[in-house]
Write a protein that holds these residues in place. Structure first.
Motif, PDB file in Angstrom:
ATOM      1  N   GLU B 547      -8.296  -6.496  -1.312  1.00 26.83           N
ATOM      2  CA  GLU B 547      -7.722  -6.129  -2.605  1.00 26.83           C
ATOM      3  C   GLU B 547      -8.182  -4.731  -3.005  1.00 26.83           C
ATOM      4  O   GLU B 547      -7.384  -3.913  -3.464  1.00 26.83           O
ATOM      5  CB  GLU B 547      -8.155  -7.154  -3.657  1.00 26.83           C
ATOM      6  CG  GLU B 547      -7.305  -7.084  -4.908  1.00 26.83           C
ATOM      7  CD  GLU B 547      -7.718  -8.100  -5.954  1.00 26.83           C
ATOM      8  OE1 GLU B 547      -8.037  -9.256  -5.572  1.00 26.83           O
ATOM      9  OE2 GLU B 547      -7.707  -7.748  -7.130  1.00 26.83           O
ATOM     10  N   ALA B 551      -5.680  -1.714  -3.560  1.00 32.00           N
ATOM     11  CA  ALA B 551      -5.639  -1.144  -4.914  1.00 32.00           C
ATOM     12  C   ALA B 551      -5.875   0.363  -4.874  1.00 32.00           C
ATOM     13  O   ALA B 551      -5.132   1.141  -5.477  1.00 32.00           O
ATOM     14  CB  ALA B 551      -6.683  -1.817  -5.789  1.00 32.00           C
ATOM     15  N   THR B 552      -6.926   0.768  -4.146  1.00 27.79           N
ATOM     16  CA  THR B 552      -7.238   2.195  -4.066  1.00 27.79           C
ATOM     17  C   THR B 552      -6.082   2.969  -3.459  1.00 27.79           C
ATOM     18  O   THR B 552      -5.687   4.024  -3.953  1.00 27.79           O
ATOM     19  CB  THR B 552      -8.503   2.412  -3.231  1.00 27.79           C
ATOM     20  OG1 THR B 552      -9.547   1.626  -3.780  1.00 27.79           O
ATOM     21  CG2 THR B 552      -8.905   3.865  -3.194  1.00 27.79           C
ATOM     22  N   SER B 554      -2.914   2.155  -3.314  1.00 30.63           N
ATOM     23  CA  SER B 554      -1.749   2.154  -4.205  1.00 30.63           C
ATOM     24  C   SER B 554      -1.897   3.183  -5.309  1.00 30.63           C
ATOM     25  O   SER B 554      -0.948   3.873  -5.670  1.00 30.63           O
ATOM     26  CB  SER B 554      -1.544   0.764  -4.802  1.00 30.63           C
ATOM     27  OG  SER B 554      -1.365  -0.189  -3.786  1.00 30.63           O
ATOM     28  N   LYS B 555      -3.128   3.275  -5.846  1.00 33.86           N
ATOM     29  CA  LYS B 555      -3.349   4.226  -6.945  1.00 33.86           C
ATOM     30  C   LYS B 555      -3.124   5.669  -6.493  1.00 33.86           C
ATOM     31  O   LYS B 555      -2.708   6.512  -7.273  1.00 33.86           O
ATOM     32  CB  LYS B 555      -4.782   4.111  -7.478  1.00 33.86           C
ATOM     33  CG  LYS B 555      -5.046   2.893  -8.294  1.00 33.86           C
ATOM     34  CD  LYS B 555      -6.338   3.071  -9.110  1.00 33.86           C
ATOM     35  CE  LYS B 555      -6.804   1.782  -9.719  1.00 33.86           C
ATOM     36  NZ  LYS B 555      -7.651   0.937  -8.895  1.00 33.86           N
ATOM     37  N   ARG B 607      -1.439  -7.065  -6.439  1.00 34.97           N
ATOM     38  CA  ARG B 607      -2.308  -5.956  -6.855  1.00 34.97           C
ATOM     39  C   ARG B 607      -1.727  -4.613  -6.435  1.00 34.97           C
ATOM     40  O   ARG B 607      -1.856  -3.599  -7.137  1.00 34.97           O
ATOM     41  CB  ARG B 607      -3.701  -6.161  -6.246  1.00 34.97           C
ATOM     42  CG  ARG B 607      -4.745  -5.171  -6.686  1.00 34.97           C
ATOM     43  CD  ARG B 607      -5.131  -5.361  -8.147  1.00 34.97           C
ATOM     44  NE  ARG B 607      -5.940  -4.256  -8.618  1.00 34.97           N
ATOM     45  CZ  ARG B 607      -7.261  -4.249  -8.676  1.00 34.97           C
ATOM     46  NH1 ARG B 607      -7.943  -5.310  -8.259  1.00 34.97           N
ATOM     47  NH2 ARG B 607      -7.913  -3.196  -9.117  1.00 34.97           N
ATOM     48  N   ALA B 608      -1.101  -4.591  -5.258  1.00 32.85           N
ATOM     49  CA  ALA B 608      -0.510  -3.338  -4.769  1.00 32.85           C
ATOM     50  C   ALA B 608       0.476  -2.803  -5.801  1.00 32.85           C
ATOM     51  O   ALA B 608       0.462  -1.622  -6.157  1.00 32.85           O
ATOM     52  CB  ALA B 608       0.178  -3.562  -3.433  1.00 32.85           C
ATOM     53  N   ASP B 611      -1.063  -1.627  -9.133  1.00 28.77           N
ATOM     54  CA  ASP B 611      -1.714  -0.324  -9.104  1.00 28.77           C
ATOM     55  C   ASP B 611      -0.781   0.804  -8.695  1.00 28.77           C
ATOM     56  O   ASP B 611      -1.236   1.894  -8.373  1.00 28.77           O
ATOM     57  CB  ASP B 611      -2.957  -0.383  -8.203  1.00 28.77           C
ATOM     58  CG  ASP B 611      -4.149  -0.960  -8.960  1.00 28.77           C
ATOM     59  OD1 ASP B 611      -5.067  -1.510  -8.321  1.00 28.77           O
ATOM     60  OD2 ASP B 611      -4.150  -0.872 -10.202  1.00 28.77           O
ATOM     61  N   TYR B 700       0.048 -10.714 -11.245  1.00 24.21           N
ATOM     62  CA  TYR B 700      -1.220 -10.652 -10.515  1.00 24.21           C
ATOM     63  C   TYR B 700      -2.113 -11.829 -10.891  1.00 24.21           C
ATOM     64  O   TYR B 700      -2.666 -12.512 -10.018  1.00 24.21           O
ATOM     65  CB  TYR B 700      -1.903  -9.310 -10.820  1.00 24.21           C
ATOM     66  CG  TYR B 700      -3.331  -9.240 -10.346  1.00 24.21           C
ATOM     67  CD1 TYR B 700      -4.396  -9.319 -11.245  1.00 24.21           C
ATOM     68  CD2 TYR B 700      -3.628  -9.103  -8.987  1.00 24.21           C
ATOM     69  CE1 TYR B 700      -5.706  -9.259 -10.810  1.00 24.21           C
ATOM     70  CE2 TYR B 700      -4.941  -9.051  -8.550  1.00 24.21           C
ATOM     71  CZ  TYR B 700      -5.974  -9.122  -9.468  1.00 24.21           C
ATOM     72  OH  TYR B 700      -7.265  -9.065  -9.034  1.00 24.21           O
TER      73      TYR B 700
END
Lengths: 221, 767, 165
Positions: B547, B551-552, B554-555, B607-608, B611, B700
């Motif tokens: 995750e 997440a990182t 995607s951001k 989560r993808a 973010d 989410y």
């Protein structure tokens, strides 16, 4: 530093690394510094000196089977050719990577490879890069791509740990394959051999190796 | 252990494969302030580079290493091995594939490629930060090796164990050698050349003082994990004995039984092979002509014809040698190739045994004293007369063998025998089955093969014990662990597990939480992704890590860029090979490797999007190729959940996709990558409104914390067409409607903007 | 596995379970069975702890190991210098046509195996063909056909003893 399985790991600590002797020698008249345990090829790469290879890959141990990495080692008036991928560095040796002798060896090897693996694009490009565009040798099999470098066998043995394939037979019949030339259950289909293959010969061989389970799931009732 | 991550990033120049194509200095500048150490090395994978890495690790106390170089699939092991002495264990080293996924697969500028590399590396760093590394644990083998079951394979196994000096316990139903041999003859008829020496072996084993034998006993229950089993063995008086064992060998033989009435079986003149064997034993050579019919093709089990033929041949030889005047015919389907050597053919001719092939299209019919068949030569229906007709036996696991197998957890829904198609995902898993199950119940075989299996199992177990004694047996790093405080004992994980590694643990105070046998677990991880209560964690490769990585990434994505999760058996090697074949594809796709797409929790997928990713594509194997049996199918269900939720929210369902790839067809992978990136570019990003953010947050949280939906989802895992499907779903359409309704009930879309307090009591706030 | 595998596992026990004994073990198997069957290869590789692919690689490397079962009767045609000059190759071609197999192969009914050898040391009686250890001097197709008919019962249906039903 840690003892693992009772075996002392020599290179696991920087103090120990510093203790390992620095070996000074010359490549192409340039002073280079290496440590014990490095090979000439590794040193050359570290210094940005280009030496062609085919059967060498950092994932597996070198074997020196293709001989394309030969370099000239001179001692006084006398010189010999050594395979740089397996020759260990030694203090005071003088290595030359672009002499007529070395170029001659490369030319011969590339010509022979052009004849034995005529279907391989990668070998044709490599040969062209070194000025070899035709071969005097007769072509045995116009569809052959595999140069029997053994990288696939080594990666399956050393990295994957399965030894599903090996180099079989001898002479002109030498080929890479699974035991009995039948798809084998030992192969798990990870594709490491296809990844490491320097030409794309393994792509064709791969489908004859990866095994299906004994009974297809749909047939069991 | 090193819970505080100190990350070192080593960027590889890789000759002319990476350096000229990516702006490495720019990349280093963008990474170095975020990592504890960052440097560019000429070639980290060769000895000089390795030494530099080791120096850096020691100088800066690094405990998370990322090598941004080439294919981790073949290179990572070298780094793991070299760095292990520095306490950097598997899971703490990772590779980002700049060479095959960034450098040469597109025409972007070196600066753009550096940007892409930066995103992938930062995502990997986030993963490493979320890692909770486990200690290197030794596997403990506590107790003797137990051999259960009535198969003949128990004896060679016991022999090998005794020779190796390993303590073992043998639990048998009978200790009478005569009974054992007569049972042997029923399971392996016609192998009389072996019976005497097997009898000798049995007597030797039973007479050996070093062996603990429990006579007249059977296994009632099995509790525990490899290395720490407790078996409940019931003896003849009905008393229960609790026996500790470190490993178990199950010796089980299949039962041979007669076919249906259409074959005319009566047990006296129309017999199956074991019955003929028994008759020869009790009453001597039969008086009259004997026809052996190899009828396996007609039973629908042609694979066993060879076995039946060898038994028939052996019995035929015996009868003919004892009574030369007896007419013997071996009658077989034309599709079968005779499994006889040249010497045997010569012998057959000499003895005068006839071999008659019949037309496969016309099934022979049994009549009183005759069998009719269609002859291949003239296509006329001929008749062969018989006084005794010996049919092939049918084979299955029945009776006590089936009970024992079930108690040991071996019964598979998909196969009639015990051999499973367990994923062969680690070299140490290869041949694992041979360590604990021997006999024709595993898959029908001849006596020679069973004895061999027994020997092998004995040897392998002895090897494991030896390794353990030398303190060299370790628990694999990527296995699942159950948190018993969270586990409610629903058993979903056990249902889904393809490797058989999940069992029940008995806890004082009631409840039946599950536990994972770490020596069996293949690290498939679908169990962890399915658990409704998030009670399972895949060690050193957890959902939290994934995750964080997703997440990182995607951001950091720019407009039009998408995330891809590709499995190490299908999508990832296909991408790697696209590079080898000098193919190019849209650089908008950012590929993250996972062991199996089946271990991706739906919350990670959600989560993808939460973010900022406009699209997510999972690239796995073909269903029949999945190395974790059903991982790809499970991924399908989870992707489908997200699609349904997107429908509820008004997002385009196509933003999340599941694709299949074959590692040997990289051109097809390129098509997949290009098609998906083109689609997402056309769709554009999800508009960044408050409403949309809230919707994504709700999605989410539903995926992560809603126990009802997670339970329904894991109960429904499998595609609707599959027959071994658990749960209520019988009708694909009805099920889908029901599931959609449940989603509607559970999905909580806050109409307003972010609020501080959760008054509904349903979801948790996302801050 | 054929019945002769019965002895194979007894053979195994004579060798320590180490890789260096693979070739010795394969030689013994070859002597006993006439060839190295799939089952025997598996057993040998497991016993000596050599991966199957490597054991197979060793077996294919050496000419003295055969991996397919021999027929009942072996015909070896000499292709040494003298025999070659005296028409040895024509003999091989003729036999190959007659039996419908290539040198090195065995007929479908497993009666004959045809192979070529380098020199049997009987150059004075070239060309030489050896049928089941019987040397035939000045071999011709006619002589060899007669010889082949002698060693098998050629009444067509009785090859595998089919009854006249």
């Amino acid at each position: 530093m840690r003892y693992l399985q009772g075996i002392l790991q020599i290179r696991c600590c920087p103090d120990h690394i510093r203790e390992i002797a620095v070996i000074e020698f010359k490549i192409n008249d340039k002073e280079v510094k290496a440590r014990e345990g490095w090979t000439i090829l590794e040193t050359a790469k570290e210094y940005g000196i280009d030496i062609p290879t085919l059967c060498h890959h950092p994932a597996v141990a070198p074997t020196g089977s293709c001989r394309l990495c030969m370099v000239e080692l001179r001692e006084g008036d006398w010189s010999k050719l050594v395979a740089s991928c397996i020759y260990p560095v030694k203090k005071g040796i003088t290595i030359y990577t672009e002499t007529p002798k070395v170029h001659n060896v490369r030319r011969w090897i590339l010509e022979m490879l052009l004849a034995s693996c005529p279907a391989s694009e990668e070998i044709r490009e490599l040969a062209q890069k070194h000025g070899v565009i035709s071969t005097r040798f007769s072509v045995h099999d116009p569809n052959q791509k595999c140069l029997i470098c053994g990288l696939c066998q080594r990666v399956c043995e050393e990295v994957v740990g399965l030894s599903a394939i090996a180099v079989l037979d001898r002479g002109v019949h030498k080929k890479v394959g699974a035991p009995f030339l039948r798809p084998t259950d030992i192969c798990v289909g990870c594709g490491s051999c296809v990844t490491i293959c320097p030409t794309d010969a393994m792509q064709e061989i791969f489908d004859t190796v990866r095994g299906k389970p004994e009974l297809p799931l749909s047939q069991l009732a | 252990m090193h819970l505080n991550a100190k990350t070192g990033v080593f960027i590889c120049k890789c000759g002319d494969c990476i350096e000229p194509l990516i702006d490495l200095n720019g990349l280093k500048n963008s990474i170095k302030d975020h990592a504890d150490y960052c440097d560019i090395l000429t070639q980290p994978c060769l000895t000089p580079g390795m030494e530099q890495i080791i120096s850096a690790i020691s100088q800066h106390n690094l405990n998370r290493i990322i090598v941004a170089g080439c294919d981790g699939r073949i290179m990572l092991k070298k780094f793991e091995k070299a760095l292990e002495p520095l306490d950097i264990l598997k899971g703490q080293v990772d590779m980002v594939n700049l060479r095959s996924h960034v450098a040469a697969v597109s025409d972007a500028s070196p600066e753009q490629k550096a940007k892409k590399s930066e995103k992938l590396i930062k995502a990997a760093m986030a993963d490493m930060k979320a890692l909770v590394p486990t200690e290197l644990e030794r596997a403990k083998l506590d107790g003797p090796v137990a051999i259960v079951g009535n198969g003949i394979g128990a004896f060679p196994a016991a022999q090998k164990l005794i020779t190796a000096g390993v303590e073992c316990v043998l639990s048998l139903e009978t200790c009478d050698p005569k009974k054992i041999i007569s049972s042997l003859k029923r399971s392996y008829p016609g192998e009389r050349q072996h019976y005497d020496r097997v009898k000798q072996m049995v007597e030797d084993v039973l007479g050996n003082e070093k062996l603990t034998i429990m006579a007249d006993s059977r296994l009632k229950k099995l509790i525990g994990v490899t290395g720490d089993y407790t078996m409940v063995i019931e003896d003849s008086q009905g008393n229960e004995n609790f026996i500790k064992a470190s490993m178990i060998i199950a010796a089980l033989d299949a039962k041979l039984y007669p076919p249906g009435p259409e074959f005319g079986h009566d047990g006296q003149t129309v017999l199956i092979q074991p019955e003929m064997e028994a008759q020869i034993d009790q009453m001597g050579i039969p008086k009259g002509d004997v026809v052996f019919w190899i009828s396996d093709y007609e039973y629908g089990t042609p694979d066993f014809a060879g076995l039946s033929t060898k038994s028939a041949w052996s019995m035929a030889k015996h009868i003919k040698e004892a009574s030369a005047s007896t007419q013997i015919i071996i009658f077989y389907n034309q599709m079968m190739t005779l499994p006889l050597s040249a010497t045997e053919r010569g012998l057959s001719r000499k003895l005068g045994i006839s071999w008659v092939p019949y037309d496969k299209a016309v099934r022979p019919t049994v009549q009183d004293g005759y069998i009719t068949f269609c002859h291949l030569k003239d296509h006329v229906e001929h008749e062969i007369s018989w006084d005794f007709l010996v049919l092939s036996p049918r084979r299955a696991i029945r009776g006590q063998e089936q009970i024992t197998a079930r108690r040991l957890g071996f019964i598979h829904k998909e196969t009639p025998f015990l051999t499973g198609h367990h994923a062969k995902v680690r070299p140490e898993m290869i041949g694992r089955e041979e360590t604990y199950i021997v006999g024709s119940a595993r898959y029908p075989c001849d006596l020679q093969e069973t004895l061999n299996q027994g020997r092998k199992a004995g040897n392998k177990n002895a090897e494991m014990v030896e390794k353990s004694n030398k303190l060299q047996l370790f628990i694999p790093r990527n296995v699942c662990v159950v948190d018993p405080t969270k586990c409610v004992g629903c058993g979903q994980c056990q249902e889904l597990c393809d490797c058989g590694g999940i069992g029940v643990s008995e806890y004082p105070g009631g409840g039946l939480p599950r536990m994972v046998d770490p020596m069996v677990c293949t690290g498939g991880g679908t169990c962890a992704a399915a658990c409704p209560y998030n009670a399972l964690v895949l060690q050193n490769n957890s959902t939290d890590q994934r995750e964080a990585r997703v997440a990182t990434l995607s951001k950091l994505l720019e407009p039009g860029e998408v995330v891809s999760l590709a499995c190490v058996w299908g999508g990832l090697p296909a991408a790697d090979h696209a590079y080898s074949k000098k193919l190019t594809y849209d650089p908008a796709i950012h590929i993250l490797g996972v062991p199996c797409v089946g271990q991706i929790d739906p919350s990670v997928m959600a989560r993808a999007f939460l973010d900022g990713a406009p699209g997510l594509i999972l690239i796995g194997c073909d269903p029949e190729e999945c190395h974790h049996s059903f991982g790809i199918d499970h991924a399908w269900n989870r992707v489908n959940l997200i699609k349904k939720l997107f429908s509820l929210c008004g997002f385009d369902r196509r933003r999340i996709a599941l694709a299949h790839a074959d590692l040997n067809k990289p051109e097809e992978f390129v098509k997949t990558a290009n098609a998906f990136t083109a689609l997402i570019k056309a769709l554009g990003p999800i508009e960044k409104t408050q409403a949309n953010q809230d919707k994504l947050k709700s999605i989410y949280h539903l995926c992560k914390d809603n126990n009802r939906i997670r339970t329904l989802l894991s109960a429904a895992l499998r595609r609707p067409g599959e027959k071994t499907y658990r749960g209520d779903q019988k009708h694909a359409l009805a099920f889908d409607k029901d599931f959609n309704q449940a989603l509607e009930e559970e999905y909580d879309y806050p109409e307003s903007a972010l609020f501080e307090e959760d008054t509904s009591g349903k979801g948790v706030l996302y801050v | 596995m054929t019945t002769s595998d019965q002895h194979i596992d007894e053979l195994m026990d004579q060798y320590p379970p180490k890789p260096e004994y693979l070739i010795g073990l394969l030689q013994d198997i070859q002597d006993q069975q006439g060839y190295i069957s799939y089952g025997a290869m598996l057993l040998a590789s497991e016993h000596t702890k050599v991966p199957l692919s490597q054991a197979y690689s060793v077996a294919t490397f050496y000419q003295s190991f055969r991996l397919d079962p021999p027929g009942e009767h072996e015909i070896k045609v000499c292709l040494g210098t003298a025999c070659h000059l005296n028409g040895g190759q024509q003999l091989v071609d003729g036999l190959s046509r007659k039996l419908q197999i290539e040198p090195g192969e065995t007929t479908d009914d497993m009666m004959f195996t045809l192979s070529t050898v380098n020199c049997v040391g009987a150059c004075a009686i070239a060309p030489v063909a050896v049928v089941d250890e019987n040397y035939h001097a000045g071999a011709t197709m006619q002589k060899l056909e007669r010889e082949m008919r002698k060693v098998i019962d050629l009444s067509s249906d009785k090859i595998m003893g089919e009854p006249n039903a």
